[in-house]
Design an enzyme around this catalytic site. Sequence first.
Site, PDB file in Angstrom:
ATOM      1  N   ARG A 225       0.805  -1.206   0.000  1.00 19.57           N
ATOM      2  CA  ARG A 225       0.000   0.000   0.000  1.00 19.57           C
ATOM      3  C   ARG A 225       0.844   1.265   0.000  1.00 19.57           C
ATOM      4  NH1 ARG A 225      -1.555   3.980  -0.637  1.00 19.57           N
ATOM      5  NH2 ARG A 225      -3.481   5.067  -0.163  1.00 19.57           N
ATOM      6  N   TYR A 226       1.967   1.196   0.679  1.00 18.08           N
ATOM      7  CA  TYR A 226       2.821   2.379   0.826  1.00 18.08           C
ATOM      8  C   TYR A 226       4.051   2.217  -0.052  1.00 18.08           C
ATOM      9  CZ  TYR A 226      -0.205   3.279   4.805  1.00 18.08           C
ATOM     10  OH  TYR A 226      -1.301   3.517   5.585  1.00 18.08           O
TER      11      TYR A 226
ATOM     12  N   ARG B  43       7.325   0.155   1.674  1.00 22.11           N
ATOM     13  CA  ARG B  43       7.220  -0.959   2.612  1.00 22.11           C
ATOM     14  C   ARG B  43       6.026  -1.843   2.279  1.00 22.11           C
ATOM     15  NH1 ARG B  43       5.700   3.915   4.181  1.00 22.11           N
ATOM     16  NH2 ARG B  43       4.127   4.292   5.769  1.00 22.11           N
TER      17      ARG B  43
ATOM     18  N   CYS C 160      -3.873 -17.690  14.589  1.00 24.38           N
ATOM     19  CA  CYS C 160      -3.488 -16.925  15.773  1.00 24.38           C
ATOM     20  C   CYS C 160      -3.638 -17.847  16.970  1.00 24.38           C
ATOM     21  CB  CYS C 160      -4.413 -15.734  15.966  1.00 24.38           C
ATOM     22  SG  CYS C 160      -4.331 -14.562  14.606  1.00 24.38           S
TER      23      CYS C 160
ATOM     24  N   CYS D 140      -9.114 -12.655  18.407  1.00 22.95           N
ATOM     25  CA  CYS D 140      -9.710 -11.486  19.044  1.00 22.95           C
ATOM     26  C   CYS D 140     -11.039 -11.186  18.360  1.00 22.95           C
ATOM     27  CB  CYS D 140      -8.772 -10.298  18.899  1.00 22.95           C
ATOM     28  SG  CYS D 140      -7.087 -10.728  19.375  1.00 22.95           S
TER      29      CYS D 140
ATOM     30  N   CYS E 144     -11.113  -8.331  15.709  1.00 27.39           N
ATOM     31  CA  CYS E 144      -9.996  -8.338  14.747  1.00 27.39           C
ATOM     32  C   CYS E 144     -10.363  -7.708  13.413  1.00 27.39           C
ATOM     33  CB  CYS E 144      -9.522  -9.767  14.504  1.00 27.39           C
ATOM     34  SG  CYS E 144      -8.157  -9.819  13.329  1.00 27.39           S
TER      35      CYS E 144
ATOM     36  N   ARG F 268      -8.792  -8.215  10.741  1.00 24.43           N
ATOM     37  CA  ARG F 268      -8.561  -9.183   9.665  1.00 24.43           C
ATOM     38  C   ARG F 268      -9.470 -10.394   9.818  1.00 24.43           C
ATOM     39  NH1 ARG F 268      -3.323  -7.292   9.542  1.00 24.43           N
ATOM     40  NH2 ARG F 268      -3.386  -5.740   7.921  1.00 24.43           N
TER      41      ARG F 268
ATOM     42  N   ASP G 142     -11.693  -0.492  13.108  1.00 22.23           N
ATOM     43  CA  ASP G 142     -12.099  -0.537  11.705  1.00 22.23           C
ATOM     44  C   ASP G 142     -13.545  -0.994  11.551  1.00 22.23           C
ATOM     45  OD1 ASP G 142      -9.728   0.290  10.575  1.00 22.23           O
ATOM     46  OD2 ASP G 142      -8.863  -1.725  10.620  1.00 22.23           O
TER      47      ASP G 142
ATOM     48  N   ASP H  14      -7.845   3.940   9.777  1.00 22.30           N
ATOM     49  CA  ASP H  14      -7.536   3.318   8.490  1.00 22.30           C
ATOM     50  C   ASP H  14      -8.692   3.630   7.550  1.00 22.30           C
ATOM     51  OD1 ASP H  14      -5.913   1.864   6.766  1.00 22.30           O
ATOM     52  OD2 ASP H  14      -5.509   0.339   8.290  1.00 22.30           O
TER      53      ASP H  14
ATOM     54  N   LYS I 230      -3.674   4.704   6.523  1.00 27.39           N
ATOM     55  CA  LYS I 230      -3.830   5.287   7.856  1.00 27.39           C
ATOM     56  C   LYS I 230      -3.777   6.814   7.826  1.00 27.39           C
ATOM     57  CE  LYS I 230      -1.348   1.441   9.985  1.00 27.39           C
ATOM     58  NZ  LYS I 230      -0.875   0.795   8.737  1.00 27.39           N
TER      59      LYS I 230
END
Length: 424
Positions: free
Chosen positions: A112-113, A116, A125, A129, A132, A134, A293, A330, A337
């Site tokens: 996206r950037y 990076r 995981c 959570c 989450c 994702r 999000d 985001d 972000k």
Amino acid sequence: MESEVRSIRVGVPSEQWNDWRWQLGHSLRSADELADFLRCSAGQREEIRRLSKNFRFAVTPYYASLVNLEDPEDPIGLQVFPQSMELLCSPEEESDHIGEEQYSPVRRIVHRYPDRVLLLLTEQCSVYCRFCTRRRIVGGGMDAGYQEEVAEAIEYVRATPEVRDVLISGGDPLIYSEEKLESVLAGLRSIEHVEIIRIGTRAPVVIPMRITDELCGMLRRYHPLYMNTHFNHPREITAESAAACARLADAGIPLGNQTVLMRGVNDCPTIMKRLVHELLKIRVRPYYLYQTDLAIGTKHFRAPISKGIEIIEALRGHTTGFAVPTFVVDMVGGGGKVPLGPNYVISQAPGHWVLRNFEGFMSTYTEPDDYVDRCPDRCGACKTERDVTARPTISGLIRARTPYMKAKGKAEKRVASRVRKPAR
Ligand SMILES: *Cc1c(COP(=O)(O)O)cnc(C)c1O
Ligand code: SF4
């Protein structure tokens, strides 16, 4: 609370309790295991069973031992125990709400950037959570094509010289063995233009025994390596998690923390201040505070953006400068972000600013009246790094002497030619 700790630890020898594989093997995963632990009524049990058709659950015994079962709104419990609200989908919610798929040139990479990439190494995981971001991918079957896809992802980085920073995330990369992780780190380190590697993991919080000496010994061979973890509440900082962070810090790994702002968990300046102070005591620097999000079924966790700004305002100036995270949202649609915070500019006139401080004190700043914007040392660096002025920035606007500047969609162009069709 002590009694709960005993009830899940009872009869477990400490060498087992302190073994991360034992923790994974004994995690609460099925609807019935959760219902038993939570001492649910028959109705609640039915509800958890219904939820289990849509969502993956897992709570390590260690993390479960931090929950105060007497409190139905316990801030640790809220993060991991399913609630029927997860089945609701509000109109603003979307599966790929932050638009990552449009920036995925190859499987497992989000680019996206400019300089990076995010490498989604796994979708597993140790704890799932409930909030989450994702949740569209975690707990699914993406790990099937692992070998090939990770090789392809590393090749993408190798073939993309502008990538100087690789962020390994998921899922939680530390779910993997040292050998499996090391092959990825070694692959990335063999690429000359990869300057830094980052790992995003919740392991120090939810399964601190994963941070073994063996792991730290392996990681330290791949410096410069940074790690970001994910504490959301001061009660997550225990003797065990503090020891895990100490082992990582002693291995020379700078530690950062990302917190998700959550209703009923940490939407409070006092709790947040306690959290950032506790983090600094264990050598973890607050990095981001995320606005929750718009992931499907998470509305009950969201607080207004104004709450995040209020928290930052309660921290900035009132405590150590580097205890203050950057509050970010985001953007929906793949904008990435956006940092937000309180405004300290009261007013502005040519050459003159009126500012306020954290206590409400107001004063002025007078700018030099003889400033001419010239390249200070004529080093020529900007001839090779033109990018900064080419993008729509404030300084670009000032220099260009035009009243507006449109975003050029540069990022989209960068990956458009290489983007594959999203698989889901
Ligand atoms: C957050 C994020 C990064 C890393 O951003 P930093 O601000 O450098 O920490 C990289 N890629 C994606 C897709 C991200 O969401
Ligand atoms: S550990 Fe991270 S990726 Fe995994 S469920 Fe929690 S927030 Fe999501």
